[in-house]
Design an enzyme around this catalytic site. Structure first.
Site, short mmCIF file in Angstrom:
data_model
loop_
_atom_site.label_atom_id
_atom_site.label_comp_id
_atom_site.label_asym_id
_atom_site.label_seq_id
_atom_site.Cartn_x
_atom_site.Cartn_y
_atom_site.Cartn_z
N LYS A 126 0.83 -1.21 0.00
CA LYS A 126 0.00 0.00 0.00
C LYS A 126 0.87 1.26 0.00
O LYS A 126 0.44 2.31 -0.46
CB LYS A 126 -0.92 0.02 1.23
CG LYS A 126 -1.79 -1.20 1.43
CD LYS A 126 -3.01 -1.20 0.51
CE LYS A 126 -4.12 -2.12 1.00
NZ LYS A 126 -3.79 -3.54 0.99
C1 LIG Z 1 -4.38 -4.74 0.62
C2 LIG Z 1 -3.55 -5.95 0.59
C3 LIG Z 1 -3.78 -6.98 -0.36
C4 LIG Z 1 -4.94 -6.95 -1.35
O1 LIG Z 1 -4.80 -5.94 -2.32
P1 LIG Z 1 -6.06 -5.50 -3.21
O2 LIG Z 1 -5.58 -4.36 -4.02
O3 LIG Z 1 -7.13 -5.08 -2.22
O4 LIG Z 1 -6.50 -6.67 -4.01
C5 LIG Z 1 -2.92 -8.08 -0.37
N1 LIG Z 1 -1.90 -8.17 0.53
C6 LIG Z 1 -1.66 -7.21 1.45
C7 LIG Z 1 -0.55 -7.40 2.41
C8 LIG Z 1 -2.47 -6.07 1.51
O5 LIG Z 1 -2.23 -5.12 2.44
#
Ligand SMILES: *Cc1c(COP(=O)(O)O)cnc(C)c1O
Length: 476
Positions: free
Chosen positions: A123
């Site tokens: 993120k």
């Molecule tokens: C948010 C997240 C995901 C999923 O990502 P999306 O874009 O919602 O599909 C997978 N792994 C981690 C560690 C995350 O923080």
């Protein structure tokens, strides 16, 4: 560049309007009116500075809203803490490997490490760009924002790291009391910045999300607080995430395609890979790896998109039943027929599911495959990975486990696994699987020594409204 709604019932808007608004007024999501080329030769993508590729992607999607210079400044701020050198325009500082390193793990398998940002999850890659982008957009408009997000996982920490200390933004992060890990919570509560407000809500994640939805639905409150979101439907996040697909695909393969295995929850990350492909990146198939919350795997494999009951798993950032960004790919697979998307989502709201029309399903399957892994498989996979190579986080492990199940769908080129969080972000699960507790990286080794600051509120929208009204500098 103009942005249109996936439900076809809202006026087209500019890039910055789409980014700041989040959702379109007809309930749809914004998509660009056309897919722009990246504007950088394939050969240059592979050898260029990461920030340079990001600047080109940003400029391609922003159109007239950002000059090439502004896009370069923003990408420099996000990824190298320095803009291009004014004397010769050259990018200096960290190289791509330092932003999203690509590491070989087997003969044709690669791990794309997306967890080297300040809060140790992928993120950060997008949020680091959103921070300076919001500052610039708000400065241009002479405006301020109150950013609100409900989070049970990694979005909160990444938002705090990206928005702390920003001049024109106040951040309010709502988390369910006792439902986030200690590491995750501390990334939200230890920023020590006056514009960051961590709120622990006496309720579960659904309660937090319902409160945030209610805040946006109260149009008078939303307008006076200048409310905005940074959740995974935010268009700027998609643009930022498309960059590491570009860089990795071009680095490994200039001609054929590179397959990507993507741990998936809200479908934001996986959709970003598809976006990179539209811009010319040599992307083969994108494999959606889901945990027991397998709505996307079922949809792709059976053609029926149907909400199930949400289950708590060892990969909590993927415990999502309705994958918001799926609407965007459905829009594409239905030839951008917004009215048809609207009808399917009306059916979802009424009866909890819909059938994907056969022609659309066929198109989806050309670009995507899907498989799911349960908690037992996740733990097993973490154990053998630690023995074989290195500790991985539970989300990344779901990807590893899905790969063998989706082997028939791979195109035969190199395979890239997205590593979405640092194993130290989920120490209990890693220890349970491998017997060893992964240490925090040096840059945040003092996380447990930093003082925490947060407020507790009841799961009550009025209490949260009052809290924001008293603290937001955007309130008028
Ligand atoms: C948010 C997240 C995901 C999923 O990502 P999306 O874009 O919602 O599909 C997978 N792994 C981690 C560690 C995350 O923080």
């Amino acid at each position: 560049m103009r942005y249109i709604s996936t439900r076809g019932g809202a006026p087209a808007v500019s890039f910055l309007d789409a980014v700041l608004a989040g959702m379109a007024p007809d309930g749809g999501l914004y998509a660009p009116a056309r897919w722009p080329p990246l504007g950088l030769e394939p050969r240059r993508v592979a050898t260029s500075h990461y920030a340079n590729v990001a600047a080109h992607a940003l400029k391609a999607f922003a159109g007239d809203d950002l000059s090439a210079d502004e896009a370069a400044q923003l990408a420099g701020d996000a990824y190298i803490d320095a803009p291009p050198d004014p004397r010769d325009g050259a990018w200096r500082g960290k190289w791509p490997e330092a932003v999203t390193p690509l590491r070989q793990v087997r003969t044709a398998d690669w791990l794309l490490e997306l967890f080297h940002g300040p809060s140790l999850s992928f993120k950060d890659v997008a949020m680091q760009l959103i921070g300076p982008l919001y500052d610039l957009a708000l400065q241009k408009r002479g405006a301020r924002l109150s950013v609100v997000c409900a989070t049970s996982g990694d979005t909160g920490g990444a938002a705090v790291e990206a928005l702390k200390g920003r001049e024109r933004v106040d951040l309010f992060v709502l988390t369910p009391k006792g439902r986030v890990s200690d590491v995750q919570r501390r990334f939200m509560t230890t920023a020590g910045a006056a514009n960051v407000h961590a709120i622990e809500v006496e309720g579960d994640f659904d309660a937090c999300q319902a409160i945030v939805k209610g805040l946006f639905a109260d149009s008078d409150f939303a307008a006076r607080a200048q409310l905005s979101g940074v959740n995974s439907i935010n268009w700027a996040r998609i643009v930022a995430q498309s960059v590491y697909y570009q860089v990795a695909a071009h680095a490994l393969c200039a001609h054929g395609g590179v397959d990507f295995i993507v741990p998936t929850g809200n479908f934001g990350d996986a959709y970003s890979g598809w976006v990179a492909k539209q811009m010319g990146a040599p992307v083969g198939r994108i494999v959606l790896a889901t945990n027991a919350n397998d709505i996307l795997a079922r949809a792709l494999n059976t053609g029926r998109y149907e909400r199930g009951a949400s289950q708590a798993t060892l990969s909590p950032a993927m415990d999502i039943q309705v994958a918001s960004n799926f609407e965007r790919i459905l829009f594409e697979s239905l030839d951008r027929d917004g009215a048809a998307v609207g009808r399917l989502y009306a059916r979802l709201a009424q009866s909890g599911g819909f059938d994907i029309p056969p022609a659309a399903l066929e198109r989806l399957r050309a670009d995507f495959a899907a498989a799911h892994a349960d908690d037992a498989e996740t733990l097993q996979t973490m154990a053998w990975s630690a023995q074989d190579d290195a500790a991985i986080c539970p989300h990344t492990a779901v990807g590893y486990a899905a790969r063998s199940k989706a082997a028939g769908a791979l195109t035969g080129g190199p395979v890239v696994f997205l590593a979405t969080a640092h194993p130290a972000k989920f120490p209990e699960t890693v220890e349970r699987a491998t017997g060893e507790r992964p240490p925090l990286p040096r840059k945040c080794a003092d996380l447990f020594a930093r003082p925490e600051k947060f407020d507790s509120l009841p799961a009550d929208a009025k209490a949260v409204q009052r809290y924001i009204r008293e603290r937001s500098r955007a309130w008028s």
